[in-house]
Design an enzyme around this catalytic site. Structure first.
Site, PDB file in Angstrom:
ATOM      1  N   THR A  68      43.551 -13.731  87.486  1.00 28.40           N
ATOM      2  CA  THR A  68      42.786 -14.767  86.727  1.00 28.40           C
ATOM      3  C   THR A  68      43.687 -15.465  86.155  1.00 28.40           C
ATOM      4  O   THR A  68      45.167 -15.538  86.048  1.00 28.40           O
ATOM      5  CB  THR A  68      41.488 -14.014  85.924  1.00 28.40           C
ATOM      6  OG1 THR A  68      40.722 -15.283  85.573  1.00 28.40           O
ATOM      7  CG2 THR A  68      42.087 -13.305  84.926  1.00 28.40           C
ATOM      8  N   ASP A  91      37.167 -16.533  96.404  1.00 24.21           N
ATOM      9  CA  ASP A  91      36.251 -17.319  96.168  1.00 24.21           C
ATOM     10  C   ASP A  91      35.214 -17.951  96.852  1.00 24.21           C
ATOM     11  O   ASP A  91      33.988 -17.940  96.857  1.00 24.21           O
ATOM     12  CB  ASP A  91      36.698 -18.566  95.087  1.00 24.21           C
ATOM     13  CG  ASP A  91      37.231 -18.190  93.826  1.00 24.21           C
ATOM     14  OD1 ASP A  91      36.539 -17.265  93.369  1.00 24.21           O
ATOM     15  OD2 ASP A  91      38.010 -18.895  93.075  1.00 24.21           O
ATOM     16  N   LYS A 103      46.912 -17.549  88.797  1.00 21.13           N
ATOM     17  CA  LYS A 103      46.367 -17.676  90.090  1.00 21.13           C
ATOM     18  C   LYS A 103      47.436 -18.369  90.983  1.00 21.13           C
ATOM     19  O   LYS A 103      47.394 -18.148  92.140  1.00 21.13           O
ATOM     20  CB  LYS A 103      45.053 -18.388  90.216  1.00 21.13           C
ATOM     21  CG  LYS A 103      43.852 -17.585  89.552  1.00 21.13           C
ATOM     22  CD  LYS A 103      42.672 -18.025  89.861  1.00 21.13           C
ATOM     23  CE  LYS A 103      41.436 -17.568  89.263  1.00 21.13           C
ATOM     24  NZ  LYS A 103      40.042 -18.392  89.731  1.00 21.13           N
TER      25      LYS A 103
HETATM   26  N1  LIG Z   1      30.529 -17.640  90.254  1.00 24.22           N
HETATM   27  C1  LIG Z   1      31.943 -17.200  90.505  1.00 24.22           C
HETATM   28  O1  LIG Z   1      32.085 -15.981  90.949  1.00 24.22           O
HETATM   29  C2  LIG Z   1      32.924 -18.170  89.910  1.00 24.22           C
HETATM   30  C3  LIG Z   1      34.163 -18.319  90.393  1.00 24.22           C
HETATM   31  C4  LIG Z   1      35.015 -18.814  90.106  1.00 24.22           C
HETATM   32  C5  LIG Z   1      34.535 -20.038  89.160  1.00 24.22           C
HETATM   33  N2  LIG Z   1      33.599 -20.167  88.663  1.00 24.22           N
HETATM   34  C6  LIG Z   1      32.925 -21.169  87.896  1.00 24.22           C
HETATM   35  O2  LIG Z   1      33.295 -22.494  88.364  1.00 24.22           O
HETATM   36  C7  LIG Z   1      33.481 -23.432  87.231  1.00 24.22           C
HETATM   37  C8  LIG Z   1      34.873 -24.395  87.752  1.00 24.22           C
HETATM   38  O3  LIG Z   1      36.109 -23.302  87.581  1.00 24.22           O
HETATM   39  P1  LIG Z   1      37.404 -23.852  88.102  1.00 24.22           P
HETATM   40  O4  LIG Z   1      38.352 -22.816  88.034  1.00 24.22           O
HETATM   41  O5  LIG Z   1      37.176 -24.445  89.347  1.00 24.22           O
HETATM   42  O6  LIG Z   1      37.924 -25.056  87.038  1.00 24.22           O
HETATM   43  P2  LIG Z   1      38.711 -26.129  87.166  1.00 24.22           P
HETATM   44  O7  LIG Z   1      39.765 -25.900  88.325  1.00 24.22           O
HETATM   45  O8  LIG Z   1      39.266 -26.693  86.005  1.00 24.22           O
HETATM   46  O9  LIG Z   1      38.032 -27.298  87.771  1.00 24.22           O
HETATM   47  C9  LIG Z   1      36.978 -27.854  86.957  1.00 24.22           C
HETATM   48  C10 LIG Z   1      36.129 -28.963  87.918  1.00 24.22           C
HETATM   49  O10 LIG Z   1      34.998 -29.520  87.083  1.00 24.22           O
HETATM   50  C11 LIG Z   1      35.143 -30.771  86.907  1.00 24.22           C
HETATM   51  N3  LIG Z   1      34.802 -31.352  85.476  1.00 24.22           N
HETATM   52  C12 LIG Z   1      35.249 -30.567  84.165  1.00 24.22           C
HETATM   53  N4  LIG Z   1      34.649 -31.130  83.052  1.00 24.22           N
HETATM   54  C13 LIG Z   1      34.060 -32.433  83.682  1.00 24.22           C
HETATM   55  C14 LIG Z   1      33.314 -33.359  82.925  1.00 24.22           C
HETATM   56  N5  LIG Z   1      33.013 -33.402  81.701  1.00 24.22           N
HETATM   57  N6  LIG Z   1      32.696 -34.271  83.997  1.00 24.22           N
HETATM   58  C15 LIG Z   1      33.071 -34.152  85.169  1.00 24.22           C
HETATM   59  N7  LIG Z   1      33.344 -33.367  85.837  1.00 24.22           N
HETATM   60  C16 LIG Z   1      34.081 -32.305  85.286  1.00 24.22           C
HETATM   61  C17 LIG Z   1      36.656 -30.848  86.989  1.00 24.22           C
HETATM   62  O11 LIG Z   1      36.888 -32.395  87.274  1.00 24.22           O
HETATM   63  P3  LIG Z   1      38.378 -33.204  87.400  1.00 24.22           P
HETATM   64  O12 LIG Z   1      39.014 -32.797  88.492  1.00 24.22           O
HETATM   65  O13 LIG Z   1      38.084 -34.533  87.234  1.00 24.22           O
HETATM   66  O14 LIG Z   1      38.996 -32.757  86.240  1.00 24.22           O
HETATM   67  C18 LIG Z   1      36.925 -30.211  88.187  1.00 24.22           C
HETATM   68  O15 LIG Z   1      36.612 -30.887  89.464  1.00 24.22           O
HETATM   69  C19 LIG Z   1      33.601 -22.455  85.968  1.00 24.22           C
HETATM   70  O16 LIG Z   1      32.499 -22.753  85.291  1.00 24.22           O
HETATM   71  C20 LIG Z   1      33.942 -21.283  86.429  1.00 24.22           C
HETATM   72  O17 LIG Z   1      33.468 -20.133  85.513  1.00 24.22           O
HETATM   73  C21 LIG Z   1      32.679 -19.296  89.011  1.00 24.22           C
END
Ligand SMILES: NC(=O)c1ccc[n+]([C@@H]2O[C@H](COP(=O)([O-])OP(=O)(O)OC[C@H]3O[C@@H](n4cnc5c(N)ncnc54)[C@H](OP(=O)(O)O)[C@@H]3O)[C@@H](O)[C@H]2O)c1
Length: 264
Positions: free
Chosen positions: A69, A110, A73
């Site tokens: 994690t 994922d 990653k």
């Molecule tokens: N359920 C599960 O098993 C699982 C597994 C993995 C992740 N998750 C969850 O998925 C979520 C995203 O994780 P990640 O690893 O993909 O994060 P990440 O790589 O940091 O990507 C974040 C995404 O959210 C967007 N974003 C963040 N803040 C924003 C805002 N204020 N307004 C508009 N867009 C915004 C970002 O847009 P930009 O590109 O413009 O920055 C990007 O598209 C987290 O909540 C994580 O806990 C869940």
């Protein structure tokens, strides 16, 4: 609680920090419920120690594998012997199998988790028109997985439009049968609307999509796990839409990770 003996297969989840990790507890429950003799612990590994930690894990013969994690990653990829197609597409690995000869094979589960969660909830992906908000790590995995699962159309909307465009082009190259493009966050004509952004985790966050434009037959699905009912899911439910929470993705991921390390 698993009774750990010399026959127990051991797994770790490598991260920095580790205090927030709950995947280890959920995987332990998953193994215990299925009578699988395996146990998991977080392992706090700082970035400069990652190569040494992996060298050691290669030599530890009762280790079945490990999760990876934040912040490992992406950098872990160059330390592995092989990676699966999904890991290559996404550009990040979140689970690694230790083979009996000590070689390490990683992949990204994922997308499998997300699609598995939808299918288990009875959602038909084949032929669906999908709108996805977000193009970060989870979003990359989910976009490829939805196209692989037979979505007919995939529109990706992201705050940073360049990332949405780059992802849409990569998915279109890999799965030409799915009409994939970067576009607006308008869900009025979609069958499945997905939040893959982190919006919804914090009180006061904006909605990731204008949920008031969802048709009542649309399905709203979420990656955010806490809260379990995000404002996006609540708004979709108020429109009469069926919803699938982030927890469904996590539970299906546990199965995909167990499969990867041969402990299904
Ligand atoms: N359920 C599960 O098993 C699982 C597994 C993995 C992740 N998750 C969850 O998925 C979520 C995203 O994780 P990640 O690893 O993909 O994060 P990440 O790589 O940091 O990507 C974040 C995404 O959210 C967007 N974003 C963040 N803040 C924003 C805002 N204020 N307004 C508009 N867009 C915004 C970002 O847009 P930009 O590109 O413009 O920055 C990007 O598209 C987290 O909540 C994580 O806990 C869940």
């Amino acid at each position: 609680m698993t009774r750990i003996t010399g026959k127990t297969r051991i797994l770790f989840i490598l991260g920095d920090p580790v205090a927030h990790i709950i995947g280890s507890a959920l995987l332990n429950e998953h193994f215990a419920e299925r009578g699988i003799d395996a146990a998991v612990s977080p392992l706090h590994v700082v970035p400069e120690d990652l190569p040494r930690a992996l060298d050691t894990l290669r030599r530890l013969r009762n280790v079945a594998g490990f999760g990876v994690t934040i912040p490992h990653k992406i950098v872990v990829i160059e330390l592995l012997d092989s990676i699966g197609e999904r890991g290559r597409q996404v550009g990040a690995v979140n689970f690694v199998r230790r083979n009996p000869d000590g070689t390490l094979h990683g992949d990204n589960v994922d997308g499998l988790g997300f699609v598995g969660g939808l299918l288990e909830a009875g959602v038909a992906i084949r032929g669906a028109r999908v709108l996805q908000a977000g193009a970060g790590g989870a979003g990359r995995a989910i976009a490829f997985a939805m196209a692989e699962a037979g979505a007919a159309e995939l529109t990706i909307a992201n705050r940073s439009p360049d990332k949405a465009r780059e992802l849409a082009e990569a998915v279109a190259r890999a799965y030409p049968a799915c009409r994939t493009r970067a576009g607006r966050d308008d869900p009025s004509a979609c069958d499945i609307a997905i939040n893959t952004t982190s919006l919804g985790m914090k009180t006061g966050d904006a909605l990731p999509l204008p949920a008031e434009r969802l048709g009542p037959a649309a399905i709203a699905a979420e990656v955010v796990m806490t809260p379990e009912v995000t404002p996006f899911l609540a708004a979709a439910a108020a429109r009469g839409c069926r919803t699938v929470a982030g927890k469904a993705m996590l539970l299906a991921q546990l199965r995909a990770a167990s499969d990867l390390v041969g402990l299904a």
